[in-house]
Design a protein around this motif. Structure first.
Motif: not given
Length: 521
Positions: A458-465, A467-474
């Motif tokens: 969960k922590l990494i998924g939220e960082m990717l979305r 903080e790193l603004n990755i808009t792909n499905d995660i």
């Protein structure tokens, strides 16, 4: 509702973990119960070289409460139904007869009282020589799609070996006694080895030694000859010809040649040219002596004198040859009778394929699920807790290269076995490394699928979305152990526990069969 058969009732060894947390006895099944407990109906379907059958099971998984873990363990298993055993039907063109198989499985579902809507998870596995049939992959996918909500198609000798080791009870014997067990699953087309130490499968291997490498009619005329049988027969001067009889003397010679190859592996002796040629996986390499041996598979029914009927093959002769060599070579211990024999693999497929990723997960779009047949990328990270994003990027690129995959061409599951302290600075570097390593995948608009062994999903998924603004499905899940060459299927979320079932498997369906069997017209 379906009545459970007490004969198939089994409490899992993981209950010991729960007892240390003070979780014992009956628990009221209310909303709180279902937040930490999952009950599933699973199916295992085994289409093998010789026989095909299925089994329904009921599994109870419970979340470990200590440290708010997201790990679920199986605490109880019950066998709900097992079908009759069908001799796997073949068509004259060497393909599996899908119509006859379909009729058989539909009848089994009807007799069991279950429908595909009742089935939460499970696996269809093609094993042995059946994997080589030209329509094998299509059959597995078809039955998987019809069998239930999240039933996965699998094939592979190593996977079958692991399933058989669990289903036979060999893993449980090793775990209970803290010793080393060699499980030898002797089927119709192949024999699978699992070396098990302290309840863990350490190594697997397989060889083309089986009881139905040839099939005969009521007059002993050969109606099917598999290539490994021809090879073994040639080595001892036996001629195999379609529509010609196989004498009892030649059957014994053929069985002896195959059993000799099997025992070279059991004894860890140098392999003969014939044994080398019959290997379908690398041989066992670990030099760990075993304390006991367990036989499973169809041929083991004869080894343990549980079956005496003749089904027009060499299974009885092969069993006699194995039994005589077991005594002759004075193995560390006499063969131990496991829980199951011919049904070992299907029990493994039904009861031991499913893992559950727990409540510390991040899934941005649940409509993506289920995902099937996702290849696993496993980068080898530098040692140490600290993470260098660029070094991680390079490791990810190398893992793509090892599997001959192109980053961005298809969905992959990136698995990381990083075990550092979950501090923000370290996790952020981990997320940066993922973003760098999967940049082509992100650019292509593919989902970002990340799988952790520990509770970082969960922590990494939220960082990717965020903080790193990755808009792909995660899809970032945890509590799952993967390795290179695995494939993974990720199922739909199960509420209210908010978990997703995960099936880890291998897929080795050949695109085109190489040498095919000889069949009577």
């Amino acid at each position: 509702m379906h009545d459970f058969d007490d004969n198939g009732h089994e409490h899992d060894d993981d209950t010991q973990i729960l007892e240390t947390e003070g979780i014992t006895g009956e628990v009221e099944k209310n909303a709180l119960y279902y937040a930490d407990n999952i009950e599933m109906v699973t199916v295992g379907i085994d289409v093998g070289s010789s026989t095909s059958h299925l089994m329904f099971s009921w599994l109870h998984l419970q979340r470990l409460g200590r440290y708010l873990s997201s790990r679920y363990v199986v605490v109880e298993r019950q066998m709900l139904y097992q079908s009759p055993i069908l001799l796997t039907p073949y068509r004259p063109d060497y393909t599996i007869d899908i119509a006859e198989l379909d009729t058989f499985f539909q009848a089994a579902y009807k007799e069991s009282g279950y429908t595909p809507a009742d089935v939460d998870s499970g696996a269809v596995i093609l094993t042995g020589e059946a994997v080589k049939r030209r329509n094998a992959r299509a059959i597995a996918d078809l039955f998987a799609s019809q069998a239930g909500k999240f039933v996965c198609a699998s094939a592979g000798h190593n996977l079958e070996a692991i399933m058989a080791a669990h289903g036979s009870g060999a893993v449980g014997i090793s775990q209970e006694n803290g010793n080393t067990v060699l499980n030898v699953d002797v089927g119709g087309g192949t024999s699978k080895f699992s070396l098990i130490k302290d309840g863990q499968v350490m190594e697997t291997a397989a060889i083309s030694v089986g009881g139905r490498l040839v099939a005969m009619d009521e007059n002993r005329n050969l109606v099917r000859i598999e290539p490994p049988a021809q090879e073994a027969a040639k080595s001892v001067g036996v001629v195999l010809e379609i529509d010609k009889p196989l004498s009892v003397e030649d059957e014994i010679k053929l069985a002896d040649a195959l059993a000799d190859c099997l025992f070279l592996m059991i004894r860890r002796a140098p392999m003969s040219p014939l044994a080398e040629s019959l290997l379908v996986t690398p041989n066992l390499t670990l030099d760990i002596p075993f304390d006991s041996i367990v036989y499973s598979g169809g041929v083991s029914e004869y080894i343990y004198e549980q079956e005496d009927r003749d089904f027009g093959d060499i299974a009885k002769s092969l069993a006699r040859a194995i039994s005589s060599r077991t005594a002759e070579y004075k193995l560390p211990a006499p063969p131990r009778l496991g829980d199951q024999r011919i049904r070992a693999t299907v029990i493994g497929a039904s009861q031991f394929t499913v893992q559950v990723s727990g409540n510390t997960i991040a899934i941005t779009n649940t409509d993506l699920l289920p995902l099937r047949n996702i290849p696993v990328i496993h980068p080898i990270l530098p040692e140490g807790e600290d993470v260098d994003p660029e070094a991680m990027n390079q490791a990810i690129q190398k893992s793509f290269q090892r599997l001959d995959l192109v980053n961005g061409d298809q969905e992959v599951a990136l698995t990381l076995d990083w075990t550092g302290t979950p501090r923000y600075q370290l996790l952020r570097k981990l997320a940066d490394g993922i973003a760098l390593g999967l940049a082509p995948t992100i650019k292509a608009g593919l989902p970002v699928v990340v799988v952790f062994n520990h509770d970082f999903g969960k922590l990494i998924g939220e960082m990717l979305r965020r903080e790193l603004n990755i808009t792909n499905d995660i899809i970032s899940i945890d509590g799952i152990f993967l390795k290179e060459f695995d494939y993974v299927d990720i199922g739909e979320l199960i509420f209210p526990a908010n978990v997703t079932p995960v099936v880890i498997k291998s897929l080795v369906f050949p695109e085109v069969a190489s040498t095919t069997a000889q069949l009577s017209s």
